[in-house]
Design an enzyme around this catalytic site. Structure first.
Site, PDB file in Angstrom:
ATOM      1  N   HIS A  18     -31.983   8.577 -14.790  1.00  0.00           N
ATOM      2  CA  HIS A  18     -31.598   9.796 -14.075  1.00  0.00           C
ATOM      3  C   HIS A  18     -31.245  10.905 -15.070  1.00  0.00           C
ATOM      4  O   HIS A  18     -31.655  12.052 -14.905  1.00  0.00           O
ATOM      5  CB  HIS A  18     -30.362   9.548 -13.193  1.00  0.00           C
ATOM      6  CG  HIS A  18     -30.584   8.634 -12.047  1.00  0.00           C
ATOM      7  ND1 HIS A  18     -29.806   7.511 -11.836  1.00  0.00           N
ATOM      8  CD2 HIS A  18     -31.465   8.668 -11.025  1.00  0.00           C
ATOM      9  CE1 HIS A  18     -30.197   6.908 -10.734  1.00  0.00           C
ATOM     10  NE2 HIS A  18     -31.212   7.581 -10.221  1.00  0.00           N
ATOM     11  N   LYS A  42     -28.663   2.467   3.017  1.00  0.00           N
ATOM     12  CA  LYS A  42     -28.114   1.895   1.788  1.00  0.00           C
ATOM     13  C   LYS A  42     -26.595   1.772   1.893  1.00  0.00           C
ATOM     14  O   LYS A  42     -25.927   2.676   2.366  1.00  0.00           O
ATOM     15  CB  LYS A  42     -28.460   2.773   0.575  1.00  0.00           C
ATOM     16  CG  LYS A  42     -29.933   2.808   0.237  1.00  0.00           C
ATOM     17  CD  LYS A  42     -30.181   3.629  -1.025  1.00  0.00           C
ATOM     18  CE  LYS A  42     -31.643   3.643  -1.398  1.00  0.00           C
ATOM     19  NZ  LYS A  42     -31.877   4.435  -2.615  1.00  0.00           N
ATOM     20  N   ARG A  91     -41.168   6.838 -11.474  1.00  0.00           N
ATOM     21  CA  ARG A  91     -41.319   5.822 -12.510  1.00  0.00           C
ATOM     22  C   ARG A  91     -42.709   5.196 -12.459  1.00  0.00           C
ATOM     23  O   ARG A  91     -43.358   5.017 -13.477  1.00  0.00           O
ATOM     24  CB  ARG A  91     -40.254   4.729 -12.344  1.00  0.00           C
ATOM     25  CG  ARG A  91     -38.856   5.209 -12.680  1.00  0.00           C
ATOM     26  CD  ARG A  91     -37.824   4.205 -12.310  1.00  0.00           C
ATOM     27  NE  ARG A  91     -37.942   3.961 -10.865  1.00  0.00           N
ATOM     28  CZ  ARG A  91     -37.419   2.956 -10.217  1.00  0.00           C
ATOM     29  NH1 ARG A  91     -36.714   2.060 -10.862  1.00  0.00           N
ATOM     30  NH2 ARG A  91     -37.566   2.817  -8.926  1.00  0.00           N
ATOM     31  N   SER A 129     -31.341   1.978 -10.238  1.00  0.00           N
ATOM     32  CA  SER A 129     -29.961   1.702  -9.827  1.00  0.00           C
ATOM     33  C   SER A 129     -29.862   0.361  -9.106  1.00  0.00           C
ATOM     34  O   SER A 129     -28.872  -0.355  -9.258  1.00  0.00           O
ATOM     35  CB  SER A 129     -29.441   2.825  -8.920  1.00  0.00           C
ATOM     36  OG  SER A 129     -29.287   4.016  -9.645  1.00  0.00           O
TER      37      SER A 129
END
Length: 152
Positions: A18, A42, A91, A129
């Protein structure tokens, strides 16, 4: 017109990946707002307040970077803070497919808001994460994936 960009995410916790995206993106805008969004799908490991504090500490010397929490639709928050850009980090190709679907939906909801994709530096492409939280939950040392300011 001031170029304001929102970088939304859960940042639970913020990783070196990040930070890489933020450091490379900040020069593209007049102000970069890091928005810690509430994602109903989440369950966060760390409070919004803790995540805001970490990110503020990391970027305390850059007045162009602002950190806030928000809830609701990202495009609505963009309108609230007068942001015309949304930043997303990529990514892998699977990230792009997911992020493009969100960008397309956002464009239909708010055509004046542009989504910008930045690819992650190869050094950090495997860090997420989710994986970092797994390491932490299982008693591993996640320090190599986290900025020094994130004390876990």
């Amino acid at each position: 017109m001031e170029r304001i960009c929102l970088f939304p995410g859960t940042f639970d916790p913020i990783t070196k990946g990040h930070v890489d995206i933020i450091e490379r993106a900040v020069s593209l805008f007049d102000k970069l707002v890091i928005g810690i969004g509430t994602n109903s799908s989440k369950q966060p490991m760390y409070s919004v307040e803790q995540r805001v504090d970490w990110i503020k500490e990391i970027f305390k010397n850059d007045p162009r970077i602002v950190v806030t929490g928000y809830s609701g639709l990202t495009v609505d928050y963009c309108k609230q803070i007068n942001a015309h850009y949304v930043l997303r980090g990529i990514r892998y190709i699977s990230d792009f497919e997911y992020e493009k679907a969100i960008a397309d939906m956002n464009r239909m909801l708010a055509p004046q808001i542009e989504t910008i994709f930045l690819t992650c530096s190869p050094l950090y492409s495997t860090i997420s994460s989710t994986l970092v939280r797994d390491v932490i939950r299982n008693g591993g040392n996640a320090g190599m994936f986290l900025p020094d300011e994130v004390k876990i």
